[in-house]
Design a protein around this motif. Structure first.
Motif, PDB file in Angstrom:
ATOM      1  N   PRO A   1      -1.686   3.244  -1.836  1.00  0.00           N
ATOM      2  CA  PRO A   1      -2.325   4.187  -2.990  1.00  0.00           C
ATOM      3  C   PRO A   1      -1.593   5.515  -2.850  1.00  0.00           C
ATOM      4  O   PRO A   1      -2.086   6.304  -3.735  1.00  0.00           O
ATOM      5  N   TRP A   2      -0.971   5.730  -2.272  1.00  0.00           N
ATOM      6  CA  TRP A   2      -0.157   7.043  -2.486  1.00  0.00           C
ATOM      7  C   TRP A   2       0.380   7.243  -3.774  1.00  0.00           C
ATOM      8  O   TRP A   2       0.214   8.515  -4.227  1.00  0.00           O
ATOM      9  N   HIS A   3       1.036   6.237  -4.281  1.00  0.00           N
ATOM     10  CA  HIS A   3       1.695   6.375  -5.345  1.00  0.00           C
ATOM     11  C   HIS A   3       0.845   6.695  -6.500  1.00  0.00           C
ATOM     12  O   HIS A   3       0.732   7.509  -7.376  1.00  0.00           O
ATOM     13  N   ARG A   4      -0.352   6.154  -6.539  1.00  0.00           N
ATOM     14  CA  ARG A   4      -1.265   6.128  -7.409  1.00  0.00           C
ATOM     15  C   ARG A   4      -2.002   7.601  -7.212  1.00  0.00           C
ATOM     16  O   ARG A   4      -2.318   8.193  -8.513  1.00  0.00           O
ATOM     17  N   LEU A   5      -2.315   8.113  -6.065  1.00  0.00           N
ATOM     18  CA  LEU A   5      -2.767   9.404  -5.968  1.00  0.00           C
ATOM     19  C   LEU A   5      -2.026  10.442  -6.326  1.00  0.00           C
ATOM     20  O   LEU A   5      -2.314  11.337  -6.773  1.00  0.00           O
ATOM     21  N   SER A   6      -0.656  10.208  -6.168  1.00  0.00           N
ATOM     22  CA  SER A   6       0.321  11.463  -6.615  1.00  0.00           C
ATOM     23  C   SER A   6       0.668  11.286  -8.043  1.00  0.00           C
ATOM     24  O   SER A   6       0.944  12.420  -8.675  1.00  0.00           O
TER      25      SER A   6
END
Length: 170
Positions: free
Chosen positions: A45-50
Motif C-alpha cells: 500500500p505504500w505506492h498508493r499512499l504516496s
C-alpha cells in the motif's frame, strides 16, 4: 541452641553466566521486512499512499491555490463570524472564529468524507416499488412485437388488413 546455616544453593541449576544461558537460548532474529525499502515503496500500500494526496498534503503543495483563503490578517478577521452587535466584548479567540468551524454552508471541503444526503420523501407518500423481470424474453420474437398494420413475420413483408382489404408494404 546454635542455629544451623542452610547449605542449599538458592540459585537454580545451571548457573546463568553469559547472554546465551542467562536468558535461555535465543532464537535467531527474523527479518521483518524481506523487501528493501526503495523496492517496497513501489508496491501497495505504500505506492498508493504516496501517490494519493490527503487534503492536508495537497494544500501544502507549492502549486496549491485557494481563492477563498484570506490573503492577510485583515481578511482573516473580516471573514470571521463575530458580530459586534450581538456579542459584545468576546475573548480574542472567539472574535476570529471562521464560518468553517460552525456551519456547513461555507463551500469548502474540509475532510475526505462523503456527506450523507437526507432521504427525499416521495410526493404523496407513495411507495416506490421496484420489480425485476422474472423471465428474459426474446426481443426478436413476433409475439413481443408491437401491433401494427405491417409485420415482417409474413412472407416478403406483405400483410393484409382485413378491415381495409388491401396489401401494404412495410
Amino acid at each position: 541452641m546454635a542455629t544451623l546455616q542452610s547449605t542449599r544453593n538458592p540459585y537454580p541449576f545451571p548457573q546463568f553466566q553469559n547472554d546465551d544461558n542467562f536468558q535461555g537460548q535465543r532464537e535467531p532474529e527474523i527479518i521483518c521486512y524481506p523487501v528493501p525499502t526503495h523496492l517496497a515503496q513501489r508496491q501497495l500500500p505504500w505506492h498508493r499512499l504516496s501517490t494519493h494526496h490527503t487534503l492536508s498534503s495537497a494544500r501544502h503543495e507549492a502549486y496549491h491555490f485557494d481563492p477563498a483563503a484570506p490573503n492577510d490578517d485583515l481578511d482573516f478577521v473580516l471573514k470571521a463570524t463575530y458580530n459586534h452587535h450581538e456579542a459584545l466584548l468576546n475573548n480574542k479567540n472567539e472574535v476570529v472564529f471562521q464560518p468553517e468551524t460552525f456551519t456547513d454552508e461555507h463551500g469548502r471541503v474540509l475532510k475526505n468524507r462523503v456527506k450523507p444526503l437526507p432521504e427525499k420523501k416521495m410526493p404523496l407518500n407513495h411507495p416506490l416499488i421496484i420489480t425485476g423481470q422474472e423471465k428474459k424474453e426474446n426481443l426478436n420474437s413476433v409475439k413481443n412485437a408491437i401491433g401494427r398494420s405491417h409485420l415482417n413475420a409474413t412472407r416478403n413483408g406483405y400483410t393484409r388488413k382485413k378491415e381495409i382489404g388491401g396489401f401494404f408494404l412495410p
